[in-house]
Structures are given as C-alpha cells and as structure tokens.
Scaffold this motif. Structure first.
Motif, PDB file in Angstrom:
ATOM      1  N   PRO A  35      42.279  42.999  19.956  1.00  0.00           N
ATOM      2  CA  PRO A  35      41.126  42.710  20.797  1.00  0.00           C
ATOM      3  C   PRO A  35      40.774  43.903  21.686  1.00  0.00           C
ATOM      4  O   PRO A  35      41.609  44.773  21.919  1.00  0.00           O
ATOM      5  CB  PRO A  35      41.577  41.524  21.639  1.00  0.00           C
ATOM      6  N   LYS A  36      39.564  43.910  22.168  1.00  0.00           N
ATOM      7  CA  LYS A  36      39.093  45.002  23.012  1.00  0.00           C
ATOM      8  C   LYS A  36      39.899  45.026  24.298  1.00  0.00           C
ATOM      9  O   LYS A  36      40.370  44.008  24.778  1.00  0.00           O
ATOM     10  CB  LYS A  36      37.613  44.821  23.309  1.00  0.00           C
ATOM     11  N   LYS A  37      40.084  46.229  24.851  1.00  0.00           N
ATOM     12  CA  LYS A  37      40.870  46.369  26.072  1.00  0.00           C
ATOM     13  C   LYS A  37      40.406  47.597  26.838  1.00  0.00           C
ATOM     14  O   LYS A  37      39.720  48.459  26.292  1.00  0.00           O
ATOM     15  CB  LYS A  37      42.354  46.484  25.746  1.00  0.00           C
ATOM     16  N   LEU A  38      40.764  47.634  28.093  1.00  0.00           N
ATOM     17  CA  LEU A  38      40.505  48.796  28.932  1.00  0.00           C
ATOM     18  C   LEU A  38      41.682  48.910  29.891  1.00  0.00           C
ATOM     19  O   LEU A  38      42.094  47.911  30.493  1.00  0.00           O
ATOM     20  CB  LEU A  38      39.197  48.643  29.719  1.00  0.00           C
ATOM     21  N   ALA A  39      42.223  50.100  30.012  1.00  0.00           N
ATOM     22  CA  ALA A  39      43.395  50.312  30.867  1.00  0.00           C
ATOM     23  C   ALA A  39      43.110  49.846  32.295  1.00  0.00           C
ATOM     24  O   ALA A  39      42.050  50.137  32.855  1.00  0.00           O
ATOM     25  CB  ALA A  39      43.780  51.788  30.863  1.00  0.00           C
ATOM     26  N   SER A  40      44.072  49.124  32.874  1.00  0.00           N
ATOM     27  CA  SER A  40      43.875  48.568  34.208  1.00  0.00           C
ATOM     28  C   SER A  40      43.706  49.644  35.280  1.00  0.00           C
ATOM     29  O   SER A  40      43.160  49.358  36.341  1.00  0.00           O
ATOM     30  CB  SER A  40      45.037  47.647  34.571  1.00  0.00           C
ATOM     31  N   LYS A  41      44.130  50.860  35.011  1.00  0.00           N
ATOM     32  CA  LYS A  41      43.970  51.918  36.016  1.00  0.00           C
ATOM     33  C   LYS A  41      42.513  52.152  36.366  1.00  0.00           C
ATOM     34  O   LYS A  41      42.210  52.692  37.417  1.00  0.00           O
ATOM     35  CB  LYS A  41      44.618  53.222  35.542  1.00  0.00           C
ATOM     36  N   TYR A  42      41.593  51.705  35.520  1.00  0.00           N
ATOM     37  CA  TYR A  42      40.166  51.883  35.798  1.00  0.00           C
ATOM     38  C   TYR A  42      39.575  50.734  36.604  1.00  0.00           C
ATOM     39  O   TYR A  42      38.410  50.757  36.955  1.00  0.00           O
ATOM     40  CB  TYR A  42      39.389  52.069  34.492  1.00  0.00           C
ATOM     41  N   PHE A  43      40.368  49.717  36.896  1.00  0.00           N
ATOM     42  CA  PHE A  43      39.861  48.569  37.644  1.00  0.00           C
ATOM     43  C   PHE A  43      40.100  48.673  39.137  1.00  0.00           C
ATOM     44  O   PHE A  43      39.670  47.817  39.880  1.00  0.00           O
ATOM     45  CB  PHE A  43      40.534  47.269  37.175  1.00  0.00           C
ATOM     46  N   TYR A  44      40.815  49.653  39.595  1.00  0.00           N
ATOM     47  CA  TYR A  44      41.289  49.611  40.956  1.00  0.00           C
ATOM     48  C   TYR A  44      40.490  50.425  41.954  1.00  0.00           C
ATOM     49  O   TYR A  44      40.933  50.602  43.061  1.00  0.00           O
ATOM     50  CB  TYR A  44      42.775  49.958  41.001  1.00  0.00           C
ATOM     51  N   ASP A  45      39.313  50.885  41.608  1.00  0.00           N
ATOM     52  CA  ASP A  45      38.416  51.377  42.640  1.00  0.00           C
ATOM     53  C   ASP A  45      37.534  50.195  43.039  1.00  0.00           C
ATOM     54  O   ASP A  45      37.666  49.090  42.511  1.00  0.00           O
ATOM     55  CB  ASP A  45      37.620  52.605  42.180  1.00  0.00           C
ATOM     56  N   LYS A  46      36.660  50.384  43.985  1.00  0.00           N
ATOM     57  CA  LYS A  46      35.840  49.274  44.516  1.00  0.00           C
ATOM     58  C   LYS A  46      34.993  48.636  43.416  1.00  0.00           C
ATOM     59  O   LYS A  46      34.935  47.411  43.285  1.00  0.00           O
ATOM     60  CB  LYS A  46      34.958  49.789  45.651  1.00  0.00           C
ATOM     61  N   THR A  47      34.363  49.438  42.591  1.00  0.00           N
ATOM     62  CA  THR A  47      33.520  48.917  41.511  1.00  0.00           C
ATOM     63  C   THR A  47      34.363  48.211  40.462  1.00  0.00           C
ATOM     64  O   THR A  47      34.015  47.119  40.003  1.00  0.00           O
ATOM     65  CB  THR A  47      32.717  50.062  40.862  1.00  0.00           C
ATOM     66  N   GLY A  48      35.480  48.816  40.092  1.00  0.00           N
ATOM     67  CA  GLY A  48      36.355  48.218  39.090  1.00  0.00           C
ATOM     68  C   GLY A  48      36.937  46.904  39.555  1.00  0.00           C
ATOM     69  O   GLY A  48      37.053  45.952  38.777  1.00  0.00           O
ATOM     70  N   ASP A  49      37.308  46.829  40.829  1.00  0.00           N
ATOM     71  CA  ASP A  49      37.841  45.585  41.362  1.00  0.00           C
ATOM     72  C   ASP A  49      36.786  44.483  41.302  1.00  0.00           C
ATOM     73  O   ASP A  49      37.087  43.357  40.903  1.00  0.00           O
ATOM     74  CB  ASP A  49      38.330  45.774  42.792  1.00  0.00           C
ATOM     75  N   ALA A  50      35.559  44.815  41.678  1.00  0.00           N
ATOM     76  CA  ALA A  50      34.474  43.819  41.611  1.00  0.00           C
ATOM     77  C   ALA A  50      34.240  43.367  40.175  1.00  0.00           C
ATOM     78  O   ALA A  50      34.033  42.175  39.910  1.00  0.00           O
ATOM     79  CB  ALA A  50      33.193  44.402  42.211  1.00  0.00           C
ATOM     80  N   LEU A  51      34.302  44.306  39.232  1.00  0.00           N
ATOM     81  CA  LEU A  51      34.131  43.968  37.826  1.00  0.00           C
ATOM     82  C   LEU A  51      35.251  43.032  37.354  1.00  0.00           C
ATOM     83  O   LEU A  51      34.991  42.026  36.695  1.00  0.00           O
ATOM     84  CB  LEU A  51      34.121  45.240  36.976  1.00  0.00           C
ATOM     85  N   PHE A  52      36.491  43.343  37.737  1.00  0.00           N
ATOM     86  CA  PHE A  52      37.603  42.505  37.313  1.00  0.00           C
ATOM     87  C   PHE A  52      37.502  41.104  37.920  1.00  0.00           C
ATOM     88  O   PHE A  52      37.823  40.114  37.266  1.00  0.00           O
ATOM     89  CB  PHE A  52      38.939  43.152  37.663  1.00  0.00           C
ATOM     90  N   GLN A  53      37.048  41.010  39.153  1.00  0.00           N
ATOM     91  CA  GLN A  53      36.849  39.694  39.764  1.00  0.00           C
ATOM     92  C   GLN A  53      35.850  38.878  38.939  1.00  0.00           C
ATOM     93  O   GLN A  53      36.027  37.665  38.754  1.00  0.00           O
ATOM     94  CB  GLN A  53      36.358  39.832  41.212  1.00  0.00           C
TER      95      GLN A  53
END
Length: 113
Positions: A35-53
């Motif tokens: 399945p599609k994936k994206l490394a979690s290291k890209y989720f931890y800036d402000k934009t990435g955190d909002a996207l993950f939420q």
C-alpha cells in the motif's frame, strides 16, 4: 520543500537541494508502493501534523479509532497489566495527547509531582 528543515539550512543551497531530492525520492517510492506510504518524518512540521490529523479522521484510517476505543473502554484492564509500580510512558499517538490523556486520567496513573 523547505519547511521542517534544520535551522540555518536556507543559507546552504546544496543542502536544500539534497533535502528536496531526498523528499522527492521518498514521495515517489512511497506513492509507487502498495500500500501507499509516506515516511512519518515528513509529518512532524506544522503542515504535516495538520495533514496527519486529517488522515486520522478518515474512515479508512481505523487505527486511531481502535486505539482510542481501547483507551476509553479498557483502561482498567491496562492498569492491571501495568501494575502500581513506576513505569515509563511513551507518547502514544501523533503528539496531540488524544489517547494518552485517557491513561493519565485513570486514578492509578495520576501524575505524582
């Protein structure tokens, strides 16, 4: 992509280009995977955190809802497994505390200062 990069990196164009190449490579590999994936290291800036939420609210992303159900409805069982002694608490979610707070509200785990 420059958000989430180390401080001072903007004054180092070669490092920016290398970070952008790495990001591009990671995104291409992740979106080509099944399945599609994206490394979690890209989720931890402000934009990435909002996207993950937002991702966590999708019906397809059942993990958060399942984990939250455990913390809301099985906290006594967790408490009996952990015991009364000291223990290390590791952040249980994306950093918003939405699951951890249920554990900390349980009387046996109230913070002792």
């Amino acid at each position: 992509m420059t958000s989430g990069l180390e401080p001072g990196l903007l004054s180092q164009p070669n490092k920016i280009e290398a970070a952008e190449r790495e990001f591009s490579k990671d995104v291409k590999a992740g979106l080509s995977a099944y399945p599609k994936k994206l490394a979690s290291k890209y989720f931890y800036d402000k934009t990435g955190d909002a996207l993950f939420q937002q991702i966590m609210q999708l019906p397809e992303y059942y993990l958060t809802k399942s984990e939250l159900d455990i913390f809301q409805n099985k906290i006594a069982d967790l408490a009996s497994l952990i015991g009364k002694g000291p223990f290390d608490l590791i952040e249980l979610d994306a950093g918003d505390g939405s699951k951890t707070i249920h554990l900390l509200r349980f009387p046996e785990f109230r913070l002792r200062l």
